[in-house]
Design a protein around this motif. Structure first.
Motif, PDB file in Angstrom:
ATOM      1  N   GLN A 171       2.249  -8.956   6.577  1.00  0.00           N
ATOM      2  CA  GLN A 171       2.075  -9.669   5.307  1.00  0.00           C
ATOM      3  C   GLN A 171       1.920  -8.636   4.193  1.00  0.00           C
ATOM      4  O   GLN A 171       0.990  -7.839   4.203  1.00  0.00           O
ATOM      5  CB  GLN A 171       0.844 -10.578   5.354  1.00  0.00           C
ATOM      6  CG  GLN A 171       0.702 -11.457   4.111  1.00  0.00           C
ATOM      7  CD  GLN A 171      -0.423 -12.475   4.261  1.00  0.00           C
ATOM      8  OE1 GLN A 171      -1.503 -12.138   4.719  1.00  0.00           O
ATOM      9  NE2 GLN A 171      -0.148 -13.719   3.871  1.00  0.00           N
ATOM     10  N   PRO A 172       2.868  -8.662   3.205  1.00  0.00           N
ATOM     11  CA  PRO A 172       2.833  -7.662   2.119  1.00  0.00           C
ATOM     12  C   PRO A 172       1.613  -7.828   1.223  1.00  0.00           C
ATOM     13  O   PRO A 172       1.038  -8.915   1.087  1.00  0.00           O
ATOM     14  CB  PRO A 172       4.123  -7.945   1.346  1.00  0.00           C
ATOM     15  CG  PRO A 172       4.998  -8.669   2.318  1.00  0.00           C
ATOM     16  CD  PRO A 172       4.076  -9.487   3.167  1.00  0.00           C
ATOM     17  N   LYS A 173       1.205  -6.705   0.586  1.00  0.00           N
ATOM     18  CA  LYS A 173       0.115  -6.691  -0.396  1.00  0.00           C
ATOM     19  C   LYS A 173       0.689  -6.276  -1.746  1.00  0.00           C
ATOM     20  O   LYS A 173       1.472  -5.321  -1.830  1.00  0.00           O
ATOM     21  CB  LYS A 173      -0.966  -5.694   0.022  1.00  0.00           C
ATOM     22  CG  LYS A 173      -1.651  -6.007   1.331  1.00  0.00           C
ATOM     23  CD  LYS A 173      -2.688  -4.927   1.640  1.00  0.00           C
ATOM     24  CE  LYS A 173      -3.281  -5.085   3.016  1.00  0.00           C
ATOM     25  NZ  LYS A 173      -4.236  -3.995   3.333  1.00  0.00           N
ATOM     26  N   ILE A 187       4.849  -3.823  -4.437  1.00  0.00           N
ATOM     27  CA  ILE A 187       4.365  -3.942  -3.051  1.00  0.00           C
ATOM     28  C   ILE A 187       3.869  -2.561  -2.628  1.00  0.00           C
ATOM     29  O   ILE A 187       4.640  -1.604  -2.572  1.00  0.00           O
ATOM     30  CB  ILE A 187       5.483  -4.410  -2.106  1.00  0.00           C
ATOM     31  CG1 ILE A 187       6.042  -5.761  -2.555  1.00  0.00           C
ATOM     32  CG2 ILE A 187       4.957  -4.491  -0.669  1.00  0.00           C
ATOM     33  CD1 ILE A 187       5.037  -6.872  -2.544  1.00  0.00           C
ATOM     34  N   VAL A 220       1.107  -3.382   3.573  1.00  0.00           N
ATOM     35  CA  VAL A 220       1.264  -4.549   4.437  1.00  0.00           C
ATOM     36  C   VAL A 220       0.094  -4.585   5.411  1.00  0.00           C
ATOM     37  O   VAL A 220      -0.485  -3.552   5.749  1.00  0.00           O
ATOM     38  CB  VAL A 220       2.587  -4.502   5.239  1.00  0.00           C
ATOM     39  CG1 VAL A 220       3.793  -4.614   4.318  1.00  0.00           C
ATOM     40  CG2 VAL A 220       2.657  -3.256   6.105  1.00  0.00           C
ATOM     41  N   GLU A 221      -0.251  -5.801   5.841  1.00  0.00           N
ATOM     42  CA  GLU A 221      -1.234  -5.953   6.915  1.00  0.00           C
ATOM     43  C   GLU A 221      -0.491  -6.329   8.184  1.00  0.00           C
ATOM     44  O   GLU A 221       0.297  -7.286   8.194  1.00  0.00           O
ATOM     45  CB  GLU A 221      -2.277  -7.017   6.593  1.00  0.00           C
ATOM     46  CG  GLU A 221      -3.301  -7.176   7.721  1.00  0.00           C
ATOM     47  CD  GLU A 221      -4.387  -8.204   7.444  1.00  0.00           C
ATOM     48  OE1 GLU A 221      -5.272  -8.376   8.317  1.00  0.00           O
ATOM     49  OE2 GLU A 221      -4.350  -8.838   6.369  1.00  0.00           O
ATOM     50  N   GLU A 258      -7.764 -11.757  -0.020  1.00  0.00           N
ATOM     51  CA  GLU A 258      -6.917 -12.408   0.985  1.00  0.00           C
ATOM     52  C   GLU A 258      -6.754 -13.887   0.652  1.00  0.00           C
ATOM     53  O   GLU A 258      -7.606 -14.492   0.003  1.00  0.00           O
ATOM     54  CB  GLU A 258      -7.562 -12.290   2.375  1.00  0.00           C
ATOM     55  CG  GLU A 258      -7.755 -10.893   2.894  1.00  0.00           C
ATOM     56  CD  GLU A 258      -8.411 -10.894   4.267  1.00  0.00           C
ATOM     57  OE1 GLU A 258      -7.688 -10.634   5.239  1.00  0.00           O
ATOM     58  OE2 GLU A 258      -9.618 -11.161   4.359  1.00  0.00           O
ATOM     59  N   GLU A 279      -5.702  -5.499  -5.414  1.00  0.00           N
ATOM     60  CA  GLU A 279      -4.538  -5.960  -4.658  1.00  0.00           C
ATOM     61  C   GLU A 279      -4.790  -7.363  -4.136  1.00  0.00           C
ATOM     62  O   GLU A 279      -5.938  -7.804  -4.026  1.00  0.00           O
ATOM     63  CB  GLU A 279      -4.238  -5.017  -3.474  1.00  0.00           C
ATOM     64  CG  GLU A 279      -3.860  -3.610  -3.899  1.00  0.00           C
ATOM     65  CD  GLU A 279      -3.712  -2.672  -2.709  1.00  0.00           C
ATOM     66  OE1 GLU A 279      -3.711  -3.171  -1.555  1.00  0.00           O
ATOM     67  OE2 GLU A 279      -3.614  -1.443  -2.907  1.00  0.00           O
ATOM     68  N   GLN A 297      -3.032 -10.530  -1.276  1.00  0.00           N
ATOM     69  CA  GLN A 297      -2.063 -10.942  -0.271  1.00  0.00           C
ATOM     70  C   GLN A 297      -2.303 -12.412   0.024  1.00  0.00           C
ATOM     71  O   GLN A 297      -3.409 -12.918  -0.135  1.00  0.00           O
ATOM     72  CB  GLN A 297      -2.201 -10.114   1.017  1.00  0.00           C
ATOM     73  CG  GLN A 297      -3.520 -10.310   1.751  1.00  0.00           C
ATOM     74  CD  GLN A 297      -3.669  -9.418   2.969  1.00  0.00           C
ATOM     75  OE1 GLN A 297      -4.158  -8.300   2.853  1.00  0.00           O
ATOM     76  NE2 GLN A 297      -3.263  -9.914   4.133  1.00  0.00           N
TER      77      GLN A 297
END
Length: 761
Positions: free
Chosen positions: A518-520, A528, A531-532, A710, A728, A730
């Protein structure tokens, strides 16, 4: 001349007569001495009884045997009979009368008790004869004491040995042994004393004759008393290590037990001590009549006391072995095998009484975490304390057992309703939630409890335990620290759980695990930046299994270590592949489970993955939970510093859902704080949530940490966070977690088009 001859003849005859008389007297006296010596050597005396007057003429040896040797008065039949024990007196008198009335030889035996307590066994032969025109009874008496006593001692020792070799209850056997000793040796009462673990001497078993209420009261009182092992006659016997004779009339006044015996009419006593390496016992005997114990009898009593002491040691060893076989070594509670037997007996009792009973299956939550972080010593101490607390909740007749590990089972019988079991379950939860003080450290755990009811939830022990265990796992799924009653539908869920456990064991080797990303988004540059990495399980039959379903199973089965290492390797490999594809370098965040964080190979695993993948350590970030670091803060801080020194970033995940302490952040070398999605969901309606988010952002920036939010799902949430300084974000508003290829394509499109995030989504 004739006259002179006559005188000479008479004088000579008288001299010869005198010489002859002297010779005859000498021979007679020698013969008498020989007869006396023979009687003495054979312990055989002779007597003559004149029935009309009762006069008794005795030889010297007969006087000694009958105890008249120190009595100047001429003995008679009445004096003789007075020395015969009362129970035998009439029989002896009848035998002598029969002898006086018949010319037939009469032979019999009887006992004789002298004034000093000496007891003798006599063998008598009597016969009526005529003497000077009158009928008299002549007899012989032989001292048969030694062979009779030897035979009685051997008989008693054999009787005791047979009793002690049997399999009866120890208390019953020792009671019978005491009875045999007292009746055969003619004591009124006896007791066995032992020094217990508390250092006090107590009467473990006693016996008394039933004919005297005072003696019975003395014995009953003795069984409720305790003495220090150094006091009284008992203490004296243990002190000197040999037999002590007691004269209650002359015993010191501070010897309380001897005083009690005297008040009960018991004049004499005997204590035979037995001191072994692991046991201190004594045989105590009391009687009301004088008693003279010879050396052989005392030796026999020592042998018997030794036999009893050895018997008690053997029984104690047998009890210890039985206890070890049926009890848990750590807690002293019943073990699994004994629990099975208790359940079988409870089922029989329930069938007779037609009353239900409950089985409560208790499991400590997160106990393995304590065991792994603080060591098995701390874990064992917690289990021991927990066992004591659970046992304290029940009555003596109720059962608590250690089933294994951190699991306990409680058995509650005679239920009036299911509420009785619910009340006990609540008490179990409360007692387990109390703090455990172990090695000066205060520890906290909770428990999950499953309840099954007989006969509704099972007709046998195995089914009841299985269903209670199933209900316990349902309680864990409901968040732990709660209880659940068994319901039939739980079995279907348990079957599914078993199937998932079996399949998950092979998921990694079969290639069923995959990583999604999942991009941040950087809220200031709109780029971007990371990513997580999130693990997914694609089951061939069930499709995609949610992480919330399989990650706890992996944690419980210990599979999370190998799966976590694989996830780290795969995420680093994918990140490097994206760079080779031409994308700008982004930070890849990988979650560490608490089990991984506790692993001794964690540092080595991280180094090995970075070396094998070639990824720059600054492009790797590890996400950990509050619970993982707060379980052992000192160890966590040291471990995190080691990771930071490698150049790897560290993020605290789901902040606000665990310990929710802002102050602890400064103690750990963290680079990122991630605000949990639950705060983001309440952002539009909850002023408190907005205030908390503002506080987290301000504090984190003050500690030079980056803030990531999040679960962003709306533009309004995104705008609020951007305007309040969040770094940031996501969430599904930007992009859901997708496979590596789709994540690569998404980042490429975003880089090419530089669209606004809402349009890209």
């Amino acid at each position: 001349m004739l006259l002179a001859g006559i005188v000479f003849s008479l004088t000579t005859s008288r001299s010869r007569a005198q010489v002859l008389a002297l010779e005859m007297t000498s021979h007679l006296r020698a013969s008498e001495r020989q007869w006396k010596d023979a009687q003495q050597m054979a312990s055989l005396g002779s007597w003559t009884l004149h029935p009309e007057t009762g006069a008794l003429e005795c030889s010297e040896e007969a006087r000694r045997i009958l105890g008249f040797d120190t009595d100047p008065v001429q003995p008679d039949l009445a004096a003789l009979l007075s020395r015969v024990p009362a129970p035998e007196r009439a029989t002896v008198h009848r035998q002598i009368t029969l002898a006086s009335q018949s010319s037939e030889r009469n032979e019999f035996e009887h006992r004789l008790c002298l004034h000093d307590g000496t007891e003798r066994w006599l063998h008598v032969i009597a016969q009526s004869v005529e003497e000077d025109g009158r009928m008299v009874v002549r007899g012989t008496v032989r001292d048969a004491t030694r062979p009779r006593k030897d035979a009685l001692r051997q008989k008693l020792e054999y009787k005791i040995a047979r009793l002690l070799a049997g399999d009866g209850r120890a208390e019953t056997v020792m009671g019978l042994a005491l009875e045999a000793i007292c009746t055969d040796l003619r004591w009124d009462c006896g007791a066995l004393w032992s020094v217990g673990d508390d250092g006090l001497a107590r009467c473990t078993v006693a016996w008394h004759a039933d004919n005297d209420p005072a003696v019975r009261q003395f014995v009953e009182a003795s069984q409720s008393l305790a003495y220090r092992p150094g006091e009284g006659s008992l203490g004296r016997a243990w002190g000197i290590g040999s037999v002590v004779r007691i004269d209650t009339q002359t015993a010191p006044s501070h010897f309380a037990r001897d005083t009690m015996a005297r008040e009960a009419g018991l004049g004499v006593g005997l204590i035979v001590p037995m001191v072994a390496t692991d046991a201190t016992t004594a045989l105590e005997l009391f009687g009301s009549s004088p008693y003279a114990a010879d050396a052989e009898t005392l030796e026999s009593l020592r042998v018997i006391a030794l036999q009893i002491a050895q018997y008690r040691q053997r029984k104690q060893a047998e009890r210890s072995l039985r206890f070890m076989a049926s009890h848990d070594e750590l807690t002293g509670l019943l073990n699994r095998s004994a629990l099975q037997s208790e359940l079988d007996r409870a089922i029989k009792r329930s069938n007779r009484s037609q009353k239900q009973f409950a089985v409560l299956f208790v499991d400590l939550d997160r106990f393995k975490h304590i065991n792994d972080t603080l060591g098995h010593g701390a874990g064992d101490e917690m289990i021991r304390i927990c066992g004591e607390r659970l046992a304290a909740l029940l009555r003596d007749s109720e059962v608590v057992a250690r089933f294994g590990g951190d699991e306990f089972v409680l058995l509650l019988e005679n239920l009036c309703s299911a509420n009785d079991a619910a009340e006990l379950a609540e008490k179990v939860l409360a007692t387990c939630a109390e703090p455990f003080l172990i090695n000066t450290r205060e520890l906290h755990v909770s428990a999950s409890v499953g309840v099954s009811i007989y006969p509704e939830n099972g007709g046998d022990a195995e089914t009841l335990l299985k269903n209670a265990d199933t209900a316990m796992y349902q309680a864990k799924k409901k968040g732990r620290n709660t209880y659940r009653f068994y319901a039939a539908k739980m079995n279907a869920q348990s079957t599914e759980q078993l199937m998932l456990e079996s399949a998950l064991r092979h998921a990694l080797e079969r290639g069923e695990l995959e990583m999604h990303y999942q991009p941040k988004l950087n809220l200031h540059t709109q780029r971007i930046v990371g990513v997580e990495a999130l693990m997914r399980w694609h089951h061939p039959g069930l499709g995609m299994i949610p992480p919330v379903q399989f990650i706890p199973i992996a944690e419980e089965l210990g599979l999370i270590l190998s799966m976590g290492k694989w996830a780290l390797e795969q995420a680093c490999a994918d990140a490097l592949a994206w760079q080779k594809f031409g994308l700008p370098a982004v930070v890849t965040s990988v979650n560490l489970s608490p089990r991984q964080f506790e692993s001794r190979t964690l540092i080595a695993d991280i180094k090995a993955v970075l070396e094998s993948s070639g990824l720059d350590p600054s492009l790797l970030e590890l996400e950990i939970t509050e619970g993982a670091v707060m379980a052992n803060p000192e160890h966590a801080a040291e471990l995190l510093r080691t990771i930071r020194d490698m150049g790897v970033g560290l993020a605290i995940d789901d902040f606000g859902t665990g310990y929710s302490s802002l102050s602890y952040l400064k103690h750990f070398p963290l680079s990122t704080v991630k605000i949990d999605r639950s705060f983001i969901n309440d952002l539009s309606q909850d002023a408190d949530a907005r205030a908390l988010i503002d506080g987290i952002i301000t504090l984190s920036h003050g500690l030079r940490m980056k803030v990531v939010a999040e679960g962003i799902e709306t533009a309004a949430q995104l705008e609020y966070l951007r305007s309040h300084g969040c770094d940031e974000a996501q969430g599904y508003w930007l992009c859901k977690p997708v496979p590596a290829d789709e994540a690569r394509d998404f980042m490429a499109r975003h880089l090419r088009n530089q669209f606004a995030p809402s349009v890209v989504a």
